[in-house]
Design a protein around this motif. Sequence first.
Motif, PDB file in Angstrom:
ATOM      1  N   ASN A   1       0.787  -1.229   0.113  1.00 47.46           N
ATOM      2  CA  ASN A   1       0.210  -0.080   0.111  1.00 47.46           C
ATOM      3  C   ASN A   1       0.788   1.308  -0.124  1.00 47.46           C
ATOM      4  N   LEU A   2       2.206   1.083   0.164  1.00 45.73           N
ATOM      5  CA  LEU A   2       3.103   2.368   0.290  1.00 45.73           C
ATOM      6  C   LEU A   2       3.520   2.847  -0.990  1.00 45.73           C
ATOM      7  N   HIS A   3       3.277   1.730  -2.229  1.00 45.63           N
ATOM      8  CA  HIS A   3       3.490   2.061  -3.465  1.00 45.63           C
ATOM      9  C   HIS A   3       2.527   2.509  -4.229  1.00 45.63           C
ATOM     10  N   ALA A   4       3.016   3.659  -5.085  1.00 44.05           N
ATOM     11  CA  ALA A   4       1.875   4.107  -6.216  1.00 44.05           C
ATOM     12  C   ALA A   4       1.491   3.292  -7.033  1.00 44.05           C
ATOM     13  N   PRO A   5       0.142   3.139  -7.477  1.00 51.54           N
ATOM     14  CA  PRO A   5      -0.459   2.227  -8.525  1.00 51.54           C
ATOM     15  C   PRO A   5      -0.208   2.405  -9.710  1.00 51.54           C
ATOM     16  N   VAL A   6       0.004   1.539 -10.634  1.00 49.90           N
ATOM     17  CA  VAL A   6       0.198   1.825 -12.078  1.00 49.90           C
ATOM     18  C   VAL A   6      -1.102   2.047 -12.723  1.00 49.90           C
ATOM     19  N   GLN A   7      -1.260   3.076 -13.548  1.00 51.11           N
ATOM     20  CA  GLN A   7      -2.293   3.456 -14.283  1.00 51.11           C
ATOM     21  C   GLN A   7      -2.909   2.298 -15.243  1.00 51.11           C
ATOM     22  N   ALA A   8      -4.130   1.848 -15.054  1.00 47.93           N
ATOM     23  CA  ALA A   8      -4.751   1.025 -16.120  1.00 47.93           C
ATOM     24  C   ALA A   8      -5.652   1.562 -16.683  1.00 47.93           C
ATOM     25  N   ALA A   9      -5.866   1.095 -17.991  1.00 49.22           N
ATOM     26  CA  ALA A   9      -6.914   1.630 -18.933  1.00 49.22           C
ATOM     27  C   ALA A   9      -7.801   0.369 -19.617  1.00 49.22           C
ATOM     28  N   ARG A  10      -9.060   0.704 -19.876  1.00 46.75           N
ATOM     29  CA  ARG A  10      -9.791  -0.178 -20.696  1.00 46.75           C
ATOM     30  C   ARG A  10     -10.001   0.141 -22.352  1.00 46.75           C
ATOM     31  N   VAL A  11      -9.701  -0.618 -23.092  1.00 45.87           N
ATOM     32  CA  VAL A  11      -9.831  -0.233 -24.354  1.00 45.87           C
ATOM     33  C   VAL A  11     -11.262  -0.423 -24.851  1.00 45.87           C
ATOM     34  N   ASN A  12     -11.793   0.644 -25.401  1.00 45.75           N
ATOM     35  CA  ASN A  12     -13.124   0.750 -26.213  1.00 45.75           C
ATOM     36  C   ASN A  12     -12.929  -0.028 -27.307  1.00 45.75           C
ATOM     37  N   LEU A  13     -13.331  -1.154 -27.422  1.00 42.59           N
ATOM     38  CA  LEU A  13     -12.873  -2.060 -28.677  1.00 42.59           C
ATOM     39  C   LEU A  13     -13.928  -1.902 -29.901  1.00 42.59           C
TER      40      LEU A  13
ATOM     41  N   SER B   1       1.668   5.513 -27.809  1.00 41.54           N
ATOM     42  CA  SER B   1       3.113   5.436 -28.214  1.00 41.54           C
ATOM     43  C   SER B   1       3.586   6.924 -28.953  1.00 41.54           C
ATOM     44  N   GLU B   2       2.717   7.273 -29.973  1.00 38.73           N
ATOM     45  CA  GLU B   2       2.972   8.230 -30.844  1.00 38.73           C
ATOM     46  C   GLU B   2       2.821   9.557 -30.173  1.00 38.73           C
ATOM     47  N   GLU B   3       1.969   9.683 -29.045  1.00 43.24           N
ATOM     48  CA  GLU B   3       1.606  10.789 -28.141  1.00 43.24           C
ATOM     49  C   GLU B   3       2.851  10.679 -26.931  1.00 43.24           C
ATOM     50  N   GLY B   4       3.873   9.906 -26.931  1.00 43.70           N
ATOM     51  CA  GLY B   4       4.889   9.972 -25.852  1.00 43.70           C
ATOM     52  C   GLY B   4       4.547   9.301 -24.700  1.00 43.70           C
ATOM     53  N   PHE B   5       3.429   8.332 -24.744  1.00 42.33           N
ATOM     54  CA  PHE B   5       3.166   7.720 -23.424  1.00 42.33           C
ATOM     55  C   PHE B   5       3.803   6.166 -23.453  1.00 42.33           C
ATOM     56  N   ASN B   6       4.361   5.587 -22.359  1.00 38.38           N
ATOM     57  CA  ASN B   6       4.840   4.365 -22.405  1.00 38.38           C
ATOM     58  C   ASN B   6       3.917   3.292 -21.815  1.00 38.38           C
ATOM     59  N   VAL B   7       3.161   2.374 -22.857  1.00 35.42           N
ATOM     60  CA  VAL B   7       2.344   1.614 -22.318  1.00 35.42           C
ATOM     61  C   VAL B   7       2.347   0.187 -22.791  1.00 35.42           C
TER      62      VAL B   7
ATOM     63  N   PRO C   1      -8.425  -9.120 -20.770  1.00 33.71           N
ATOM     64  CA  PRO C   1      -7.913  -8.961 -22.232  1.00 33.71           C
ATOM     65  C   PRO C   1      -8.125  -7.583 -22.826  1.00 33.71           C
ATOM     66  N   GLU C   2      -8.857  -6.962 -22.309  1.00 31.71           N
ATOM     67  CA  GLU C   2      -9.197  -5.519 -22.959  1.00 31.71           C
ATOM     68  C   GLU C   2      -8.329  -4.322 -22.230  1.00 31.71           C
ATOM     69  N   ALA C   3      -7.476  -4.705 -21.320  1.00 34.97           N
ATOM     70  CA  ALA C   3      -6.721  -3.649 -20.530  1.00 34.97           C
ATOM     71  C   ALA C   3      -5.502  -3.459 -20.899  1.00 34.97           C
ATOM     72  N   ILE C   4      -4.757  -2.132 -20.811  1.00 38.17           N
ATOM     73  CA  ILE C   4      -3.520  -1.717 -20.913  1.00 38.17           C
ATOM     74  C   ILE C   4      -3.018  -1.292 -19.688  1.00 38.17           C
ATOM     75  N   ARG C   5      -1.682  -1.259 -19.430  1.00 36.26           N
ATOM     76  CA  ARG C   5      -1.110  -0.624 -18.320  1.00 36.26           C
ATOM     77  C   ARG C   5      -0.318   0.628 -18.790  1.00 36.26           C
TER      78      ARG C   5
ATOM     79  N   TYR D   1     -11.248   6.287 -27.102  1.00 31.75           N
ATOM     80  CA  TYR D   1     -10.818   5.141 -27.265  1.00 31.75           C
ATOM     81  C   TYR D   1     -10.468   4.240 -25.967  1.00 31.75           C
ATOM     82  N   VAL D   2     -10.359   4.945 -24.944  1.00 32.30           N
ATOM     83  CA  VAL D   2      -9.919   4.276 -23.697  1.00 32.30           C
ATOM     84  C   VAL D   2     -10.807   4.984 -22.514  1.00 32.30           C
ATOM     85  N   SER D   3     -10.922   4.064 -21.378  1.00 28.09           N
ATOM     86  CA  SER D   3     -11.414   4.763 -20.200  1.00 28.09           C
ATOM     87  C   SER D   3     -10.486   4.180 -18.913  1.00 28.09           C
ATOM     88  N   ILE D   4     -10.087   4.949 -18.066  1.00 27.96           N
ATOM     89  CA  ILE D   4      -9.106   4.788 -17.137  1.00 27.96           C
ATOM     90  C   ILE D   4     -10.082   4.116 -15.832  1.00 27.96           C
ATOM     91  N   GLN D   5      -9.404   2.714 -15.840  1.00 26.15           N
ATOM     92  CA  GLN D   5     -10.166   1.679 -15.001  1.00 26.15           C
ATOM     93  C   GLN D   5      -9.122   0.807 -14.394  1.00 26.15           C
TER      94      GLN D   5
END
Length: 446
Positions: free
Chosen positions: A174-186, A199-205, A212-216, A232-236
């Motif tokens: 609980n002391l560590h920051a969580p990784v942001q996850a997102a759900r792809v709107n397929l 990636s083209e926008e400069g994010f590392n994912v 299955p439909e998630a990215i980190r 295209y995505v929702s943060i979840q």
Amino acid sequence: MNKTIITVREAALDVLEKIDKQQSYSNLLLNQVIQKGKIKGPDIGLLTEIVYGTIQRKMTLDYYLQPFLRKKPENWVLNLLRLSLYQMVYLDKIPERAIFYEAVEIAKKRGHKGIASFVTGILRRIQREGIRSLDLIEDPLEKLAISTSHPLWLVKRWHEQLGLQKTEEMCKHNLHAPVQAARVNLHKASKEEVIRLLSEEGFNVEESSIVPEAIRVLRGNIAHSDVYKKGYVSIQDESSMAVGHALTISPNLKVLDACAAPGGKTGHIAELLKGTGRVIALDLHPHKIKLIQENADRLGLANIDAQVMDSRELSRKFKSESFDRILVDAPCSGLGVLRRKPDIKYTKNEQDVLSLSKVQLNILNESADLLKKGGILVYSTCTVDQDENFGVVHHFLEQHSDFEPQPLQLPVTLSKFVGSSSHTLQILPQDFGGDGFFIASFKKKD
């Protein structure tokens, strides 16, 4: 001295003060301060680190400070000492002379020379004498509580429910920051396309290995991306995405999301329906319903109907057996999301947990009559407390002989966390780095 750096520390102190005075959530206040103060670039990261770190480690910092304080200073001075000590102990890239200088400047600006001298004196003594060892605490549970900044009542409660090893793992995690996850709107884009665009926008994912439909998102906040704005995505969180799968959605179903805000699961259900059927999304607060509707518009989902309503009064609005699926993502203590909302640790108490389990059962009872025979009811929380989770499930089944446990159908990567009962899932934060989450599934007998 760089004026912006001082502003970051002042902003951090403002956030800490408002959390104490207003009992507001740190994540909401932080966003407000960033926008109002026009803080940009690396300073956002530094501000976030100082604020979250100071809150996360508050009990430990107070343990280190206590020998140097004859009496408790004013709250803002204590918070200034905490955030200064946090940087000294946990942030090795910041020189101590910079920490001292900025702390003194803030003390002068907010107070007077006497307070500035007091702050300097405390920090200098800590620099000379060092902080006391946590090994001085003999009781193992008290030591765990103070070393990981979790209230002792909570550590004792988890120890009784989960055992020492899992409790220790969870407190440390609980002391560590969580990784942001997102759900792809397929319906708008494939996962591969979304990863390429981000990636083209400069994010590392990267792809999620859990859902299955998630990215980190390993770097950056994609809430500010064009990909997000285009729907295209929702943060979840990945744990939260398991709920949609537990409902075993198929086309043309009518689904009730009884406690829908902020709408992440609502959107997921609507996407799993592939544009068919209908999701009735309820919340008590009109501004939250507006957010759900705005999110539905962003995602291009026309099968969401958001309505203002108290879920404890469902039977007044809806007829018996009018839904194929019902989700009760109930109000809970939030003890599974302490990495995101660390301030919760210090505001909740044991009585809150007990009273919430009554509210949760009340909403489940109110929902039961609205489900069609053969339909599925899913109960979920973002807590790890067994009274709110297994306790509520036990009481619900005890009170409703027309319901039976329904084995959870989840992506294979999640199935290994399903309990021996097969109809419950308890995810702990340390399991795969997601939120602490609980899911139970029931079927209404034919």
